[in-house]
Write an enzyme that holds these catalytic residues in place. Structure first.
Site, PDB file in Angstrom:
ATOM      1  N   GLY A  31       0.859  -1.192   0.032  1.00 37.25           N
ATOM      2  CA  GLY A  31       0.014  -0.110  -0.016  1.00 37.25           C
ATOM      3  C   GLY A  31       0.515   1.349  -0.041  1.00 37.25           C
TER       4      GLY A  31
ATOM      5  N   ILE B 277       5.842   4.371  -4.068  1.00 40.70           N
ATOM      6  CA  ILE B 277       7.087   4.968  -4.293  1.00 40.70           C
ATOM      7  C   ILE B 277       7.288   6.120  -5.212  1.00 40.70           C
ATOM      8  CG2 ILE B 277       7.631   2.697  -5.350  1.00 40.70           C
ATOM      9  CD1 ILE B 277      10.489   2.662  -4.424  1.00 40.70           C
ATOM     10  N   PRO B 278       8.000   7.038  -5.176  1.00 41.68           N
ATOM     11  CA  PRO B 278       8.348   7.838  -6.375  1.00 41.68           C
ATOM     12  C   PRO B 278       8.867   7.213  -7.385  1.00 41.68           C
ATOM     13  CG  PRO B 278       8.983   8.858  -4.364  1.00 41.68           C
ATOM     14  CD  PRO B 278       8.438   7.504  -3.991  1.00 41.68           C
TER      15      PRO B 278
ATOM     16  N   GLY C 161      14.256   7.794  -8.749  1.00 40.27           N
ATOM     17  CA  GLY C 161      15.248   8.257  -7.493  1.00 40.27           C
ATOM     18  C   GLY C 161      16.414   8.776  -7.898  1.00 40.27           C
TER      19      GLY C 161
ATOM     20  N   GLY D 212      20.242   8.285  -7.805  1.00 42.24           N
ATOM     21  CA  GLY D 212      21.227   7.418  -7.584  1.00 42.24           C
ATOM     22  C   GLY D 212      22.372   8.219  -6.726  1.00 42.24           C
TER      23      GLY D 212
ATOM     24  N   TYR E  28      28.844   2.720  -0.738  1.00 42.38           N
ATOM     25  CA  TYR E  28      29.184   3.842  -1.522  1.00 42.38           C
ATOM     26  C   TYR E  28      29.729   4.697  -0.438  1.00 42.38           C
ATOM     27  CZ  TYR E  28      25.281   2.040  -4.603  1.00 42.38           C
ATOM     28  OH  TYR E  28      24.659   1.236  -5.340  1.00 42.38           O
TER      29      TYR E  28
ATOM     30  N   LYS F  78      21.050  -0.506   1.143  1.00 44.59           N
ATOM     31  CA  LYS F  78      21.377  -1.967   0.974  1.00 44.59           C
ATOM     32  C   LYS F  78      22.705  -2.526   1.797  1.00 44.59           C
ATOM     33  CE  LYS F  78      21.067  -0.324  -3.726  1.00 44.59           C
ATOM     34  NZ  LYS F  78      21.882   0.993  -3.951  1.00 44.59           N
TER      35      LYS F  78
HETATM   36  N1  NAP Z   1      22.276  -2.414  -6.985  1.00 42.87           N
HETATM   37  C1  NAP Z   1      23.463  -2.335  -7.721  1.00 42.87           C
HETATM   38  O1  NAP Z   1      24.167  -3.475  -7.640  1.00 42.87           O
HETATM   39  C2  NAP Z   1      23.596  -0.967  -8.331  1.00 42.87           C
HETATM   40  C3  NAP Z   1      24.517  -1.093  -9.521  1.00 42.87           C
HETATM   41  C4  NAP Z   1      25.242   0.067  -9.918  1.00 42.87           C
HETATM   42  C5  NAP Z   1      24.448   1.341  -9.810  1.00 42.87           C
HETATM   43  N2  NAP Z   1      23.297   1.173  -8.771  1.00 42.87           N
HETATM   44  C6  NAP Z   1      22.805   2.788  -8.281  1.00 42.87           C
HETATM   45  O2  NAP Z   1      21.901   3.256  -9.673  1.00 42.87           O
HETATM   46  C7  NAP Z   1      22.583   4.237  -9.723  1.00 42.87           C
HETATM   47  C8  NAP Z   1      22.551   4.853 -10.983  1.00 42.87           C
HETATM   48  O3  NAP Z   1      23.257   4.058 -11.802  1.00 42.87           O
HETATM   49  P1  NAP Z   1      24.920   4.687 -12.254  1.00 42.87           P
HETATM   50  O4  NAP Z   1      25.355   5.677 -11.689  1.00 42.87           O
HETATM   51  O5  NAP Z   1      25.559   3.341 -12.798  1.00 42.87           O
HETATM   52  O6  NAP Z   1      24.386   5.122 -13.924  1.00 42.87           O
HETATM   53  P2  NAP Z   1      23.692   6.052 -14.801  1.00 42.87           P
HETATM   54  O7  NAP Z   1      22.642   6.367 -13.906  1.00 42.87           O
HETATM   55  O8  NAP Z   1      23.152   5.155 -15.819  1.00 42.87           O
HETATM   56  O9  NAP Z   1      24.486   7.201 -15.160  1.00 42.87           O
HETATM   57  C9  NAP Z   1      24.908   8.138 -14.753  1.00 42.87           C
HETATM   58  C10 NAP Z   1      25.577   9.038 -15.490  1.00 42.87           C
HETATM   59  O10 NAP Z   1      24.966   9.741 -16.655  1.00 42.87           O
HETATM   60  C11 NAP Z   1      25.215  10.972 -16.435  1.00 42.87           C
HETATM   61  N3  NAP Z   1      23.881  11.783 -16.535  1.00 42.87           N
HETATM   62  C12 NAP Z   1      22.770  11.560 -15.818  1.00 42.87           C
HETATM   63  N4  NAP Z   1      21.513  12.502 -16.197  1.00 42.87           N
HETATM   64  C13 NAP Z   1      21.975  12.827 -17.248  1.00 42.87           C
HETATM   65  C14 NAP Z   1      21.389  13.940 -18.295  1.00 42.87           C
HETATM   66  N5  NAP Z   1      20.122  14.175 -18.061  1.00 42.87           N
HETATM   67  N6  NAP Z   1      22.199  14.315 -19.305  1.00 42.87           N
HETATM   68  C15 NAP Z   1      23.646  14.005 -19.482  1.00 42.87           C
HETATM   69  N7  NAP Z   1      23.968  13.069 -18.634  1.00 42.87           N
HETATM   70  C16 NAP Z   1      23.421  12.709 -17.758  1.00 42.87           C
HETATM   71  C17 NAP Z   1      25.826  11.579 -15.149  1.00 42.87           C
HETATM   72  O11 NAP Z   1      26.517  12.444 -15.579  1.00 42.87           O
HETATM   73  P3  NAP Z   1      26.451  14.010 -14.887  1.00 42.87           P
HETATM   74  O12 NAP Z   1      26.801  13.741 -13.217  1.00 42.87           O
HETATM   75  O13 NAP Z   1      27.680  14.690 -15.408  1.00 42.87           O
HETATM   76  O14 NAP Z   1      24.991  14.476 -14.933  1.00 42.87           O
HETATM   77  C18 NAP Z   1      26.333  10.079 -14.516  1.00 42.87           C
HETATM   78  O15 NAP Z   1      27.702  10.440 -15.230  1.00 42.87           O
HETATM   79  C19 NAP Z   1      23.720   4.584  -8.786  1.00 42.87           C
HETATM   80  O16 NAP Z   1      24.151   5.754  -8.830  1.00 42.87           O
HETATM   81  C20 NAP Z   1      23.325   3.404  -7.741  1.00 42.87           C
HETATM   82  O17 NAP Z   1      22.610   4.348  -6.776  1.00 42.87           O
HETATM   83  C21 NAP Z   1      23.069   0.224  -8.129  1.00 42.87           C
END
Ligand code: NAP
Length: 348
Positions: free
Chosen positions: A29, A32-33, A36, A38, A71, A99
């Site tokens: 119930g 969640i937005p 989010g 990262g 992180y 996590k």
């Molecule tokens: N559960 C897991 O094992 C796991 C693994 C990986 C990631 N994660 C989570 O997922 C989050 C996101 O994944 P990610 O950091 O790997 O990759 P991502 O969100 O796919 O890519 C992030 C990159 O995209 C750029 N970006 C974001 N919005 C943009 C836009 N509107 N225009 C141009 N460039 C843009 C950012 O650069 P700028 O900063 O220059 O905008 C950043 O370098 C992580 O931060 C983490 O919280 C979880």
């Protein structure tokens, strides 16, 4: 700058009213937005910068933050969250995920690990706590792709259930509202769903146009689990250890570029928009105000057309970027062994 007010909280005039950002309903119930922020700085962006971004992202309307103890910035993000709450944002209007890291799967580890995240984040409860990886294998921050833990172990369901029982316990203790999984496969989720007393509310998985995981996505949704898509833009700044020459680049895909040009947005925004319309919750990382604002804004702007959605479905390249090599548990394995490609849990 003229600003809107949400309850008593000021939102930047070019921001998005958090009440207008769509939410997804969980089985519990809770809502969640649908996007989010990262918070993994990919070993490149300092915790201070990420924590500052959490505050400014809240000022443009973000309410959902995806954190993790590994992180190494939760203690700094906690200061930002405390400031946000003191500034008038109600705790119940925030959605905070954290996590459990891989070196805390042991019998007595989960409760203290969760308590540590709560203390660092300066919160009384988490909205969602995920088992970050189904492998109890530690790797040091910033390590390279060849790094292996000599004590690394395979996935063993019986052991995972011991961890999961503790996850269920922290729900009972009131430390977390929901629990979930991350980096799972269908063969691992099936026995978990069979044996869990509290089933996962969400499954965090890599999802972007070049890696759509349709089978796992459908499995998760069919089982009432909300998919949260990580690396939704194809993680262009991911650590070296997660880069191979075969990797493709979503934001350079001609179709994504064509749609972006038509809509006059960055190709990254098309990836985010596609994710939301498909039904997963993207958690894009950015510390650039223009970028994280346009990612949030697209949640309240015109939809991609059905033709766009179908065309994007056809550019899936099954290109996994976060392969997880550092979690392999014996010599001569390949990263595919982590992902149960034969439809069965890879034997030890
Ligand atoms: N559960 C897991 O094992 C796991 C693994 C990986 C990631 N994660 C989570 O997922 C989050 C996101 O994944 P990610 O950091 O790997 O990759 P991502 O969100 O796919 O890519 C992030 C990159 O995209 C750029 N970006 C974001 N919005 C943009 C836009 N509107 N225009 C141009 N460039 C843009 C950012 O650069 P700028 O900063 O220059 O905008 C950043 O370098 C992580 O931060 C983490 O919280 C979880």
């Amino acid at each position: 700058m003229k600003a809107m007010r949400e309850n008593m909280v000021t939102i930047d005039s070019d921001g998005v009213d958090p009440d207008l950002v769509p939410k997804k309903l969980l089985d519990s119930g809770a809502r969640i937005p649908c996007i989010g922020l990262g918070t993994f700085g990919s070993d490149k962006i300092s915790g201070e910068v990420v924590a500052e971004t959490v505050k400014s992202a809240a000022a443009v309307g973000y309410r959902h933050f995806d954190c993790a103890s590994v992180y190494a910035n939760e203690h700094l993000i906690g200061e930002s969250l405390q400031d946000l709450i003191r500034s008038g944002i109600r705790r119940e209007d925030l959605w905070i995920t954290s996590k459990l890291w891989n070196d805390n799967h042991g019998k007595h580890d989960v409760i203290p690990a969760c308590e540590k995240s709560l203390k660092d984040l300066r919160l009384d409860f988490l909205d969602l706590y995920l088992v970050h990886w189904p492998f109890p294998n530690y790797h040091p921050p910033g390590c390279d792709v060849t790094s292996r833990n000599p004590d690394a172990k395979p996935y063993i369901h019986e052991n995972f259930m011991k961890t999961w029982r503790q996850m269920e316990k922290i729900v009972d203790m009131g430390l977390v509202k929901h629990i979930g999984t991350s980096n799972m496969t269908i063969p691992k989720l099936k026995p978990l769903l069979r044996d869990a007393e509290i089933k996962p509310a969400c499954n965090q998985m890599e999802l972007h146009p070049h890696f759509q995981q349709p089978e796992l996505y459908d499995f998760v949704v069919d089982n009432g689990i909300v998919p949260i898509g990580y690396s939704p833009i194809g993680s262009p700044n991911r650590p070296e250890r997660d880069t191979t020459p075969e990797d493709t680049v979503d934001t350079e895909d001609p179709l994504i570029i064509r749609i972006a040009e038509r809509l006059n947005v960055h190709p990254a925004v098309v990836c985010v928009k596609w994710a939301i319309q498909r039904g997963q919750i993207p958690i894009p990382f950015s510390t650039n105000r223009r970028n994280y604002l346009s990612n949030l804004r697209c949640t309240v702007q015109a939809s991609l057309t059905d033709d766009d959605m179908q065309a994007i479905e056809s550019i899936d390249k099954n290109c996994r970027l976060i392969k997880g090599q550092v979690f392999l548990w014996k010599d001569n394995q390949s990263w595919e062994d982590l992902w149960d490609l034969d439809g069965e849990i890879t034997p030890p």
